[in-house]
Design a protein around this motif. Structure first.
Motif, PDB file in Angstrom:
ATOM      1  N   UNK A  98      -3.847  11.552  -5.445  1.00 29.79           N
ATOM      2  CA  UNK A  98      -4.096  10.396  -6.323  1.00 29.79           C
ATOM      3  C   UNK A  98      -2.826   9.639  -6.703  1.00 29.79           C
ATOM      4  N   UNK A  99      -1.710  10.343  -6.768  1.00 28.52           N
ATOM      5  CA  UNK A  99      -0.445   9.660  -7.082  1.00 28.52           C
ATOM      6  C   UNK A  99      -0.117   8.648  -5.997  1.00 28.52           C
ATOM      7  N   UNK A 100      -0.344   9.058  -4.750  1.00 33.27           N
ATOM      8  CA  UNK A 100      -0.120   8.136  -3.636  1.00 33.27           C
ATOM      9  C   UNK A 100      -1.021   6.911  -3.771  1.00 33.27           C
ATOM     10  N   UNK A 101      -2.287   7.167  -4.119  1.00 32.54           N
ATOM     11  CA  UNK A 101      -3.216   6.053  -4.273  1.00 32.54           C
ATOM     12  C   UNK A 101      -2.794   5.072  -5.348  1.00 32.54           C
ATOM     13  N   UNK A 102      -2.290   5.578  -6.462  1.00 31.29           N
ATOM     14  CA  UNK A 102      -1.855   4.705  -7.553  1.00 31.29           C
ATOM     15  C   UNK A 102      -0.638   3.885  -7.151  1.00 31.29           C
ATOM     16  N   UNK A 119       0.282  -0.714  -6.451  1.00 29.83           N
ATOM     17  CA  UNK A 119       1.143  -1.433  -7.399  1.00 29.83           C
ATOM     18  C   UNK A 119       1.639  -2.735  -6.779  1.00 29.83           C
ATOM     19  N   UNK A 120       1.939  -3.721  -7.570  1.00 29.28           N
ATOM     20  CA  UNK A 120       2.362  -5.031  -7.043  1.00 29.28           C
ATOM     21  C   UNK A 120       3.816  -5.053  -6.578  1.00 29.28           C
ATOM     22  N   UNK A 166       4.848   0.314  -2.495  1.00 31.54           N
ATOM     23  CA  UNK A 166       3.693   0.624  -1.657  1.00 31.54           C
ATOM     24  C   UNK A 166       4.112   1.377  -0.396  1.00 31.54           C
ATOM     25  N   UNK A 167       5.200   0.953   0.215  1.00 33.82           N
ATOM     26  CA  UNK A 167       5.640   1.574   1.462  1.00 33.82           C
ATOM     27  C   UNK A 167       6.286   2.931   1.238  1.00 33.82           C
TER      28      UNK A 167
END
Length: 292
Positions: free
Chosen positions: A213-217, A221-222, A227-228
């Motif tokens: 879930x940490x990866x998903x959050x 993010x903007x 993101x990468x």
């Protein structure tokens, strides 16, 4: 004059006069015993159920992919994709196998026997880690070999087709080795912290699944950079990122692999640092573990 109160009897004990094999032989025996333990050899039938169930599942998937490929003439699952798709099974395999390798020894108090000469404290965790890595590599690499044999016997291009398949297989085996190294080092470190196998298994599963879930959050993010880099937060996606960078997007995942941008070398370095840190902490753990 009083008679002697006791009599010493010679019951045939003799000094050991055979070869003393030393540290290398002890390390090898501990490693081999570890591999056998992971797959349930030398243990009860109940202990063999889960590891061989997992072996059966991954082999069945490999055989199914090979059969479909032979019928339609197209690759439905590459060797590296196979390792990616089986990673969820590897998590539970590690959660069961790692506590069997180290937690039982902690709970039963046999470490003083292992740490007697000529086995240094560092050799015990290293032998266990090598056994775990070997078992996981066989778990992922064995079915890949099944896929290779199926493709080699059905290729229409003769020896050239076999050679091309071999060139695809070798990166897949290396990729399986990366999965094995990362998962084994993390799993064994967690298992070494407790003598209770249930707690160890739960901790291993929690570390692998709760980081997702940490990866998903982070990935929503903007910020493109965040993101990468988000896939660094979970061991599974970290390995996916290394594979995407090293093997190519089409080879690793049908969906193109995680969007890591130009941070491929960062992912590779992070994987190396993660494994090195886990091994260092594992060695530190057994330097301080009580032996009495």
């Amino acid at each position: 004059m009083s008679e002697p109160a006791g009599v010493i009897h010679d019951i045939g004990y003799q000094r050991y006069t055979g070869a003393r094999l030393g540290r290398g032989a002890v390390f090898g025996a501990l490693y081999l015993h570890g591999v056998r333990t992971v797959f349930g050899f030398g243990r009860s039938a109940k202990a063999k159920i889960f590891p061989w169930l997992v072996v059966g599942i991954v082999t069945l998937v490999a055989a199914g992919a090979t059969a479909v490929r032979s019928q339609i003439g197209e690759v439905v699952l590459t060797y590296a994709q196979f390792a990616d798709n089986m990673s969820w099974l590897v998590i539970f395999f590690v959660a069961v196998a790692a506590p069997e390798l180290v937690s039982r020894d902690l709970r039963s108090g046999v470490l003083p026997l292992y740490f007697s000469r000529p086995l240094p404290r560092s050799d015990y965790p290293l032998a266990k880690l090598l056994a775990m890595v070997t078992a996981l590599w066989l778990l992922l690499g064995g079915p890949q070999l099944v896929m290779f044999l199926g493709a080699a016997f059905t290729t229409q291009d003769g020896m050239r087709g076999v050679w091309n398949e071999l060139l695809d297989l070798l990166p897949g085996l290396l990729y399986a080795g990366l999965w094995a190294a990362v998962f084994a080092s993390i799993g064994l470190l967690i298992a070494s912290l407790t003598g209770k196998r249930a707690f160890a298994a739960g901790g291993i599963v929690a570390v692998f699944l709760m980081t997702t879930p940490i990866v998903g959050i982070l990935s929503i993010l903007p910020s493109t950079t965040v993101n990468e880099l988000a896939f660094l937060a979970s061991p599974s996606t970290l390995v996916n990122g290394v594979g995407t960078w090293a093997l190519g997007e089409l080879l690793v995942s049908e969906g193109g692999g995680p969007p890591i941008g130009d941070f491929g070398p960062v992912y590779a370095l992070a994987a190396v640092v993660l494994v090195a840190a886990c091994v260092t902490l594992l060695l530190a753990r057994y330097r301080k573990v009580a032996t009495r």
